[in-house]
Enzyme design. Structure first.
Site, PDB file in Angstrom:
ATOM      1  N   TYR A 100      64.328   9.797  19.878  1.00  0.00           N
ATOM      2  CA  TYR A 100      62.955   9.976  19.424  1.00  0.00           C
ATOM      3  C   TYR A 100      62.159  10.733  20.494  1.00  0.00           C
ATOM      4  CZ  TYR A 100      64.564   6.829  15.801  1.00  0.00           C
ATOM      5  OH  TYR A 100      65.285   6.281  14.768  1.00  0.00           O
ATOM      6  N   CYS A 136      63.879  -1.383  12.751  1.00  0.00           N
ATOM      7  CA  CYS A 136      63.075  -0.834  11.667  1.00  0.00           C
ATOM      8  C   CYS A 136      63.374  -1.566  10.363  1.00  0.00           C
ATOM      9  CB  CYS A 136      63.345   0.652  11.510  1.00  0.00           C
ATOM     10  SG  CYS A 136      62.667   1.641  12.846  1.00  0.00           S
TER      11      CYS A 136
END
Length: 355
Positions: A183, A25
């Site tokens: 996630y 990310c």
């Protein structure tokens, strides 16, 4: 010829070597999850540096699936148009551009790491209410999620499929399903985070249902020629959590659903995990899954030396090595590794004077 610098064929796509940029990310997207020049330079530099496969960061399939408000997305036609220059540049350097499709689940709507605050982002600062398998937050300072109902789960599956189709339109030549690191898809897999009693929870088969349904939907969306990868957390590193035994079963089922390579990471479902971090600490996970599930695997986690990466591929522990921090430190690691291992570096013509 070294094992690390031999091609890897996945369906109709051939990677020029076995070195991949791991998804990391960047928390640098523009409004509404659109990639920026940062992504062009970040990903393009690693392609010019010699990585055979260049994976984007976790790219959300829905706005509420972003980890932070600064995450990239692929939920609209505007995203397709904005990603196209990035994929075109990566491909022009000889690398295969790939996207990691993700939904952050109950880890969504958080501040990016260098923000002065931590925890959940409130609505007034661009945050939103996340979703998950249940209504408990990951940690107390994260936002409390809404438990997904049947239509909500169906919407997530449809969003992954639609984003996969957009990925192909945007020029990505492979897609990865993010089912790791606590996630959404991992939240459904792990008994630490999935306490549902309906068809999407309960025993291992019920907890695997969402990940496998998404895999089948993504495969249908991209057609038979596009490689589909899946990143999993091969273990939660917590007693009573998701285990390597579970991952062997999952990997076999993912392969049957059309997944071509399982990218073996770990952890993320519990803040209390004790992870034995060290050089190549996750390689044995990839090796066991490859051996017992009969599926190609990727190894990731503190792989830093060319000889280390070569051994992983040459001994059959994994088919691909994914480098994260090391490629942040040195985007040209693949070229240096090729030279060190006796292969021929493929430096861009503009950089030949440096060789």
């Amino acid at each position: 010829m070294t094992a690390l610098f031999t091609p890897l064929a996945l369906r109709a796509v051939t990677l020029p070597n076995r070195v991949a940029l791991a998804p990391m990310c960047q928390y640098s997207a523009g409004p509404d999850g659109l990639p920026t020049d940062w992504h062009l330079v970040h990903l393009g530099t690693r392609a010019a540096g010699g990585a055979g496969l260049v994976l984007t960061e976790a790219t959300a399939v829905l706005p509420e699936g972003r980890i932070s408000p600064q995450d990239t997305g692929l939920w609209s036609g505007a995203h397709v148009d904005t990603w196209r220059p990035v994929t075109a540049f990566v491909a022009a350097q000889g690398a295969v551009p790939a996207v990691q499709l993700a939904h952050a689940g109950f880890k969504a709507s958080t501040y990016r790491p260098w923000a002065p605050r931590r925890g959940g982002v409130p609505d007034a600062e661009g945050g939103w209410t996340p979703v998950g398998p249940g209504a408990e937050p990951f940690v107390p300072d994260y936002r409390r999620p809404t438990a997904l109902d049947g239509p909500g789960i169906a919407g997530v599956v449809d969003a992954f499929a639609a984003a996969a189709g957009r990925a192909v339109d945007a020029g990505f030549r492979a897609v990865e399903i993010h089912a790791a690191h606590g996630y959404l898809l991992h939240e459904f897999l792990s008994p630490l985070t999935n306490r549902r009693t309906d068809e999407w929870g309960g025993d291992r088969a019920g907890r695997m249902r969402l990940a496998l349904t998404v895999a089948r939907a993504v495969r249908a969306a991209v057609g038979e020629d596009v490689p589909v990868l899946a990143r999993i957390s091969a273990t939660d590193w917590v007693d009573g959590g998701w285990s390597v035994d579970d991952s062997v079963v999952l990997a076999g089922e993912l392969a049957a659903a059309g997944v071509d390579l399982v990218d073996c990471s770990s952890g993320g479902a519990s803040p209390d995990a004790t992870v034995p971090v060290g050089p190549g600490y996750q390689v044995p996970l990839a090796a066991r899954i490859r051996r017992e599930a009969g599926v190609a695997t990727g190894a990731v986690g503190l792989i830093v030396e060319p000889e280390q990466a070569e051994q992983i591929v040459a001994t059959g522990e994994a088919d691909l090595v994914l480098l994260g921090r090391e490629l942040l430190r040195d985007p040209y690691w693949p070229h240096r590794a090729a030279a060190k291992l006796g292969a021929t570096p493929t430096w861009p013509s503009q950089y030949l004077r440096a060789t």
